[in-house]
Design an enzyme around this catalytic site. Structure first.
Site: not given
Ligand SMILES: [Zn+2]
Length: 215
Positions: A46, A48, A50, A101, A104
């Protein structure tokens, strides 16, 4: 990272310090990378902030990477398909990792019903996963438990999606590629393997070079 008045200057300072540190601990790395790459892993994760491949604690040159919102591999997405083909056919990676993750945002949005605009078209792939597993998901009363299961189901579906691609089908048949599903926990930095059941429909996607006339 702060909103410094000299943003690029700050980035360059961090980058040079990182390069010096990396060069000290891995003296041959940059010289080796200057000659080419031969990563063993394709990481599909992803976007993202993090949940990146940094959690593998590997070095530049070790991982070929594709990231998008909610780690999706739609059959009509030219970008991710090109990455997979290049990684499998040219770089000859030995492992593809699909990593979702927890927490998400794409999955949270897809469990809700709020309009997000253009993004809704992308998240449609995730809504299809939700629709396919409607009964199972609705049986989970706690939102976070339902969200976590949804995120894991999405990883399973994306593993199935990647295993339907011709370069992947061929590489697996030749015994030179494995596909894995993982979930990264943003709350503790740990990866968790996902048990991916066999795709009952996969044989419908195996295409022959010559299957006679198109009639
Ligand atoms: Zn995500």
């Amino acid at each position: 990272m702060s909103l410094s008045s000299d943003f690029i200057g700050e980035l360059l300072q961090r980058n040079h310090a990182w390069a010096d540190r990396t060069d000290k601990t891995n003296p041959d790395l940059f010289a080796r990378n200057a000659k080419g790459q031969s990563p063993q892993i394709l990481w599909i994760g992803c976007s993202d902030s993090r949940a990146g491949e940094g959690c593998l604690d590997l070095l530049p040159g070790d991982v070929f990477v594709h990231r998008n919102i909610a780690n999706l591999l739609p059959y009509n997405d030219l970008s991710s398909l090109s990455v997979v083909q290049f990684a499998v056919d040219v770089l000859k990676v030995k492992h593809i990792v699909i990593c979702g993750h927890y927490e998400c945002g794409g999955a949270i949005a897809s469990l809700g019903s709020k309009r997000l605009g253009l993004l809704d078209n992308w998240l449609r792939n995730l809504r299809d996963v939700r629709a396919k597993h409607k009964d199972e998901l609705e049986m989970i009363p706690d939102f976070h438990e339902r969200l976590n299961r949804f995120i894991e189901l999405n990883v399973i579906h994306q593993v199935h999606n990647v295993k339907k691609l011709v370069p992947v089908i061929d590489a697996i048949a030749e015994g030179r590629l494995q596909v894995h599903g993982l979930v990264y926990d943003v709350a503790n930095g740990r990866l968790k393997p996902i048990d991916v059941p066999d795709d009952p429909h996969v044989e419908h996607y195996h295409l022959a070079e010559d299957d006679g006339d198109l009639e």
